[in-house]
Design a protein around this motif. Structure first.
Motif, mmCIF file in Angstrom:
data_model
loop_
_atom_site.group_PDB
_atom_site.id
_atom_site.type_symbol
_atom_site.label_atom_id
_atom_site.label_comp_id
_atom_site.label_asym_id
_atom_site.label_seq_id
_atom_site.Cartn_x
_atom_site.Cartn_y
_atom_site.Cartn_z
ATOM 1 N N ARG A 8 11.393 -102.371 28.460
ATOM 2 C CA ARG A 8 10.980 -101.710 29.706
ATOM 3 C C ARG A 8 12.168 -100.893 30.217
ATOM 4 O O ARG A 8 12.027 -99.777 30.666
ATOM 5 C CB ARG A 8 10.558 -102.759 30.732
ATOM 6 C CG ARG A 8 10.182 -102.205 32.083
ATOM 7 C CD ARG A 8 9.652 -103.280 33.033
ATOM 8 N NE ARG A 8 8.361 -103.762 32.554
ATOM 9 C CZ ARG A 8 8.107 -105.019 32.176
ATOM 10 N NH1 ARG A 8 9.056 -105.931 32.217
ATOM 11 N NH2 ARG A 8 6.911 -105.367 31.759
ATOM 12 N N ASP A 9 13.337 -101.513 30.133
ATOM 13 C CA ASP A 9 14.604 -100.866 30.465
ATOM 14 C C ASP A 9 15.703 -101.675 29.787
ATOM 15 O O ASP A 9 15.410 -102.535 28.964
ATOM 16 C CB ASP A 9 14.807 -100.743 31.984
ATOM 17 C CG ASP A 9 14.728 -102.067 32.730
ATOM 18 O OD1 ASP A 9 15.214 -103.093 32.203
ATOM 19 O OD2 ASP A 9 14.190 -102.085 33.850
ATOM 20 N N ILE A 10 16.943 -101.439 30.134
ATOM 21 C CA ILE A 10 18.055 -102.098 29.436
ATOM 22 C C ILE A 10 18.071 -103.614 29.630
ATOM 23 O O ILE A 10 18.588 -104.349 28.789
ATOM 24 C CB ILE A 10 19.400 -101.478 29.859
ATOM 25 C CG1 ILE A 10 20.505 -101.895 28.905
ATOM 26 C CG2 ILE A 10 19.730 -101.814 31.291
ATOM 27 C CD1 ILE A 10 21.768 -101.097 29.053
ATOM 28 N N SER A 11 17.451 -104.097 30.715
ATOM 29 C CA SER A 11 17.525 -105.525 31.010
ATOM 30 C C SER A 11 16.217 -106.289 30.836
ATOM 31 O O SER A 11 16.217 -107.514 30.876
ATOM 32 C CB SER A 11 18.043 -105.743 32.437
ATOM 33 O OG SER A 11 17.130 -105.199 33.370
ATOM 34 N N GLU A 12 15.096 -105.574 30.653
ATOM 35 C CA GLU A 12 13.804 -106.261 30.552
ATOM 36 C C GLU A 12 13.017 -105.838 29.322
ATOM 37 O O GLU A 12 12.986 -104.668 28.953
ATOM 38 C CB GLU A 12 12.956 -105.996 31.796
ATOM 39 C CG GLU A 12 13.443 -106.694 33.027
ATOM 40 C CD GLU A 12 12.487 -106.546 34.203
ATOM 41 O OE1 GLU A 12 11.372 -105.989 34.039
ATOM 42 O OE2 GLU A 12 12.866 -106.985 35.293
ATOM 43 N N ILE A 13 12.352 -106.821 28.748
ATOM 44 C CA ILE A 13 11.464 -106.607 27.608
ATOM 45 C C ILE A 13 10.079 -106.256 28.144
ATOM 46 O O ILE A 13 9.552 -106.949 29.014
ATOM 47 C CB ILE A 13 11.397 -107.880 26.740
ATOM 48 C CG1 ILE A 13 12.783 -108.200 26.181
ATOM 49 C CG2 ILE A 13 10.359 -107.738 25.636
ATOM 50 C CD1 ILE A 13 12.916 -109.610 25.657
ATOM 51 N N GLU A 14 9.497 -105.185 27.650
ATOM 52 C CA GLU A 14 8.139 -104.779 28.020
ATOM 53 C C GLU A 14 7.110 -105.592 27.236
ATOM 54 O O GLU A 14 6.163 -106.135 27.780
ATOM 55 C CB GLU A 14 7.944 -103.286 27.737
ATOM 56 C CG GLU A 14 6.535 -102.788 27.942
ATOM 57 C CD GLU A 14 6.237 -102.465 29.387
ATOM 58 O OE1 GLU A 14 5.068 -102.625 29.772
ATOM 59 O OE2 GLU A 14 7.143 -102.066 30.118
#
Length: 69
Positions: A8-14
C-alpha cells in the motif's frame, strides 16, 4: 510460503498471496498494519521462510489481521 506481496505504501501491505502446507493458495487483503512491512515480508519470500497469518473471512474475502514468523 509467500508467493506475492503488494504494498500500500512503504510501511503497509495492501495484499499478499500464500501457499499453504497442502499446496492451497490463499489471497489476503489488509485494512492497515499487520505486524510486517512489505520489505520484511519480501525478505521472508526471498529466503523461503514461513509466516503464519491470523485472519477473518468476510463474504469470501480473507482479511489478514496479523502476521508472525
Amino acid at each position: 510460503m509467500i508467493l506475492e506481496v503488494n504494498a500500500r505504501d512503504i510501511s503497509e501491505i495492501e495484499s499478499f498471496r500464500l501457499s499453504g502446507e497442502d499446496g492451497s493458495i490463499y489471497n489476503f487483503t489488509t485494512k492497515g498494519f499487520i505486524g510486517f512491512t512489505p520489505s520484511h515480508l519480501l525478505e521472508h519470500q526471498a529466503l523461503g521462510e514461513l509466516v503464519s497469518a491470523k485472519y477473518v473471512e468476510n463474504h469470501g474475502v480473507l482479511i489478514a489481521l496479523e502476521l508472525t514468523d
